[in-house]
Design a protein around this motif. Structure first.
Motif: not given
Length: 277
Positions: A181-202
């Motif tokens: 839900v948080l990813i689809n809302a655009g609040l998180l994006t998965r990092q390409l180099v490490d799928s276990n890490m997220y960037w906070f997003a606007i």
């Protein structure tokens, strides 16, 4: 006669002291956000304080049709406005720790970072909740957990999957669906180099970032076609873009701060040219 003279002298002394007190207590006149919007870039390019620069650029953020995004500022724009970059970084870190703002890694360039006041970011979360129609109790709950436990605790631009789950769990039982839900809302994006890490997003920022990239190219191309690859700031600020929904002032601050453009004084006003190096 001497008494009158002495009394007059004391009176003048008190008057001088009162004037000095008034000068010491004098504050800068309040400037409203509407005043900031009308200031030309030539007259308000640089500032001595990072927070003042942030507030002015927030007020000057372009009005964008059909896109609901709260004002954000690029770190490069701050570098164009406050001469001491070390001061900018130090004051940004302090403001971040005070939870007045958040810094986001943008996907438009390796060194691109966006800055948004915390109150605006929380408002953006509210907007995206309405947009996706968060009606299920679980969906509403995860947004509340995110605001109350994640945003308030994690100040860095990224977060690991494990830490995200631990913080969300302070609100309730976490499921994989909550992260989705948080990813689809655009609040998180998965990092390409490490799928276990997220960037906070606007959220809702995709089309604006596309405009940022296109506007950079358009402005640099426009100046490169001029005889000396330079132009006075005042007429340049009136330029309208074909490919960007952002205004010239936004792009100029960005390109000056990133070092692609340089400013210099002329007898007729401030000018800008493409950097040679």
């Amino acid at each position: 006669m001497e008494k009158i003279s002495e009394s007059t002298s004391r009176g003048k002394k008190r008057a001088r002291e009162q004037e000095e007190d008034d000068d010491n207590n004098k504050t800068e006149p309040e400037i409203s956000e509407s005043d900031f919007e009308t200031l030309s870039l030539e007259k308000n390019l640089t500032f001595s304080d990072t927070l003042i620069a942030l507030r002015i650029m927030r007020a000057q953020f372009p009005v964008i049709d059909k896109v609901t995004v709260q004002p954000f500022i690029l770190r490069s724009q701050l570098y164009s406005s406050v001469k001491d970059r070390t001061q900018v970084d130090r004051e940004l870190e302090s403001l971040k720790k005070e939870r007045k703002l958040r810094v986001f890694k943008l996907n438009t360039g390796q060194d691109d970072h966006g800055i948004m006041f915390t109150e605006d970011y929380l408002m953006q979360i509210g907007i995206v909740m309405k947009r996706i129609g968060a009606k299920k109790e679980d969906d509403v709950a995860v947004f509340d957990w995110f605001k109350n436990y994640v945003i308030d605790s994690k100040l860095d631009p990224s977060i690991s999957h494990q830490e995200l789950c631990l913080l969300l769990a302070l609100g309730g039982k976490v499921k994989d669906a909550h992260i989705t839900v948080l990813i689809n809302a655009g609040l998180l994006t998965r990092q390409l180099v490490d799928s276990n890490m997220y960037w906070f997003a606007i959220p809702n920022i995709g089309s604006v970032l596309k405009s940022l990239l296109q506007g950079r190219k358009e402005l640099l191309s426009f100046l490169s076609r001029r005889k000396y690859k330079e132009m006075l700031m005042a007429p340049l600020e009136k330029k309208r873009f074909r490919m960007s929904m952002l205004d010239t002032r936004f792009h100029l601050r960005d390109l000056i701060g990133s070092g692609h453009l340089k400013t210099f004084n002329t007898p007729t006003g401030l000018a800008v040219r493409i950097s040679k190096d």
